[in-house]
Design a protein around this motif. Structure first.
Motif, short mmCIF file in Angstrom:
data_model
loop_
_atom_site.label_atom_id
_atom_site.label_comp_id
_atom_site.label_asym_id
_atom_site.label_seq_id
_atom_site.Cartn_x
_atom_site.Cartn_y
_atom_site.Cartn_z
N PHE A 134 -35.18 67.15 41.92
CA PHE A 134 -33.95 66.52 42.41
C PHE A 134 -34.23 65.36 43.37
CE2 PHE A 134 -32.97 70.91 41.31
CZ PHE A 134 -31.91 70.73 40.42
N ILE A 135 -35.50 65.06 43.60
CA ILE A 135 -35.85 63.91 44.42
C ILE A 135 -35.80 62.67 43.54
CG2 ILE A 135 -37.63 62.85 45.87
CD1 ILE A 135 -38.72 65.64 46.42
N SER A 136 -35.14 61.62 44.01
CA SER A 136 -35.03 60.41 43.21
C SER A 136 -36.40 59.76 43.03
CB SER A 136 -34.07 59.41 43.86
OG SER A 136 -34.64 58.87 45.04
N MET A 137 -36.53 58.97 41.98
CA MET A 137 -37.82 58.36 41.66
C MET A 137 -38.28 57.41 42.76
SD MET A 137 -40.16 58.54 39.45
CE MET A 137 -39.30 59.32 38.09
N VAL A 138 -37.35 56.70 43.37
CA VAL A 138 -37.72 55.76 44.44
C VAL A 138 -38.26 56.53 45.64
CG1 VAL A 138 -36.87 54.00 46.02
CG2 VAL A 138 -36.03 54.06 43.67
N VAL A 139 -37.59 57.61 46.01
CA VAL A 139 -38.04 58.42 47.14
C VAL A 139 -39.38 59.07 46.81
CG1 VAL A 139 -37.51 60.41 48.58
CG2 VAL A 139 -35.69 58.82 47.94
N MET A 140 -39.53 59.56 45.58
CA MET A 140 -40.78 60.18 45.16
C MET A 140 -41.94 59.19 45.26
SD MET A 140 -42.55 62.71 44.05
CE MET A 140 -41.29 63.92 43.67
N ALA A 141 -41.73 57.97 44.78
CA ALA A 141 -42.78 56.96 44.87
C ALA A 141 -43.10 56.63 46.33
CB ALA A 141 -42.35 55.69 44.13
N GLY A 247 -43.20 55.81 25.07
CA GLY A 247 -42.01 55.61 25.90
C GLY A 247 -42.24 55.89 27.37
N VAL A 248 -43.39 55.49 27.89
CA VAL A 248 -43.65 55.69 29.32
C VAL A 248 -42.65 54.86 30.11
CG1 VAL A 248 -45.33 55.44 31.18
CG2 VAL A 248 -46.10 56.09 28.89
N GLY A 249 -41.85 55.52 30.95
CA GLY A 249 -40.84 54.81 31.73
C GLY A 249 -41.45 53.83 32.71
N TYR A 250 -40.76 52.71 32.90
CA TYR A 250 -41.31 51.68 33.77
C TYR A 250 -41.03 51.93 35.24
CZ TYR A 250 -36.64 49.75 34.52
OH TYR A 250 -35.33 49.60 34.90
N GLU A 251 -40.06 52.80 35.56
CA GLU A 251 -39.63 52.91 36.96
C GLU A 251 -40.76 53.37 37.88
OE1 GLU A 251 -38.27 54.59 34.46
OE2 GLU A 251 -36.14 54.08 34.25
N LYS A 252 -41.34 54.51 37.59
CA LYS A 252 -42.37 55.07 38.46
C LYS A 252 -43.63 54.22 38.43
CE LYS A 252 -44.91 59.37 39.27
NZ LYS A 252 -45.14 60.75 38.78
N VAL A 253 -44.00 53.76 37.22
CA VAL A 253 -45.19 52.91 37.11
C VAL A 253 -45.01 51.65 37.93
CG1 VAL A 253 -46.64 51.61 35.52
CG2 VAL A 253 -45.70 53.80 34.81
N LEU A 254 -43.84 51.05 37.84
CA LEU A 254 -43.57 49.81 38.55
C LEU A 254 -43.59 50.02 40.07
CD1 LEU A 254 -42.90 46.88 37.69
CD2 LEU A 254 -40.50 47.42 38.09
N LEU A 255 -43.08 51.17 40.52
CA LEU A 255 -43.04 51.46 41.95
C LEU A 255 -44.44 51.71 42.53
CD1 LEU A 255 -39.90 53.78 42.00
CD2 LEU A 255 -40.07 51.50 43.03
N LEU A 256 -45.35 52.25 41.71
CA LEU A 256 -46.71 52.54 42.18
C LEU A 256 -47.69 51.42 41.84
CD1 LEU A 256 -47.02 56.32 41.17
CD2 LEU A 256 -46.48 55.37 43.42
#
Length: 316
Positions: A134-141, A247-256
């Motif tokens: 339940f932690i958002s991807m931005v907070v997780m990164a 289909g690797v999502g770009y959100e987490k990759v982009l944040l890291l």
């Protein structure tokens, strides 16, 4: 009804009226599914109209219909580029790494949860493992970057406390995939056990009672009763995961991602983001994204056919 190879107009009208009566009779059910149908039509099927710009030299001034056709020029440009194989390797290696580590862990965890008899302890452990989902991807990164910071990261301090020189996890390309996968396991493993626990709830208790009477140990009962029960669920989820290999999502990759780890962190989805939204190469990025989707669809169909031939479980 057909007569001499022709559909009788009266019968066609009758079936249409019959469908209308059924819809009117069950209008509550049709109203219930209307939001979901509208969602897919508007946000999934509607945008497919724009796929044609992958075969055009699209410019916003001319619009989709006014832009000239260029055929497969954008696909050839991507396939012949120097970065094609690097992007493909990074995407596939990251997907397979995540599948190899992340796919079996929810199964093992669900089987372990199912064997816990202490209700309070079981609920506590489940809550702790579910919570990161339940932690958002931005907070997780942000948490990952903070934990692995070379100057103040708590994980770095723990490693150094054992007298080990901690590597720079965020800058070293060799560590990016491991950081990505391990953090994904932490965030999603607990949530992934829910489906398997639901499947395990359908196990007939009499099977366990009979196995106990025959002297079967707990491990053997898990191996020969619980595990076969969730095999169909495992197969379906494996097919879906294999159909999303690229289909690797770009959100987490982009944040890291940063300039130092770009060598191993640049995947197809981040490339589409940069070329489409940042560089405004709309047609080229659409062609790359379409290639990605077609490969995923081919893999999904192939794995589904293999599963259908080797077992009775498949998507269709």
């Amino acid at each position: 009804m057909r007569k001499n190879g022709r559909v009788q107009p009266g019968n066609l009208g009758s079936s249409t009226q019959s469908l209308g009566r059924r819809m009117l009779k069950n209008w509550e059910l049709y109203l219930f599914i209307t939001p979901a149908v509208l969602y897919f039509l508007i946000f999934h099927y509607g945008p497919m109209y724009g796929i044609q710009i992958a075969f055009k030299n699209f410019t916003p001034v001319k619009g989709i219909t006014g832009s000239p056709w260029v055929g497969f020029d954008h696909f050839e440009r991507f396939f012949n580029s120097y970065y094609f194989w690097d992007l493909l390797w990074n995407t596939l290696s990251l997907s397979f790494y995540e599948l190899a580590i992340g796919f079996p862990l929810p199964i093992i965890l669900a089987l372990a949860f199912n064997e816990i008899r202490n209700g309070g302890f079981k609920k506590t452990v489940q809550t702790v493992t579910y919570a990161p989902h339940f932690i958002s991807m931005v907070v997780m990164a942000g948490m990952i970057i903070t934990f692995l910071s070379p100057s103040s990261g708590i994980i770095i301090r723990i490693i150094e406390a054992f007298g080990i020189n901690a590597p720079d996890f965020l800058s070293d390309p060799r560590w990016f995939k491991t950081v990505y996968v391990i953090s994904g396991v932490w965030q999603s493993t607990g949530w992934g056990t829910i489906i398997y626990l639901a499947a395990l709830a359908g196990v007939d208790p009499q099977l366990h009672e009979a196995a106990i009477m025959d002297g079967a140990s707990r491990f053997k009962r898990v191996l020969h009763i619980n595990l076969p029960t969730i095999i169909p669920t495992i197969t379906i989820l494996l097919i879906l995961n294999m159909g999303n290999m690229l289909g690797v999502g770009y959100e987490k990759v982009l944040l890291l991602q940063n300039n130092l780890n770009m060598e191993s962190s640049d995947v197809i989805s981040t490339f589409v983001y940069r070329s489409g939204l940042i560089s405004a190469q709309y047609s080229f990025s659409t062609a790359v994204g379409l290639f990605n989707s077609v490969i995923n669809a081919i893999m999904l169909i192939t794995v589904n056919k293999i599963a259908k031939r080797t077992s009775d479980t498949s998507l269709w």
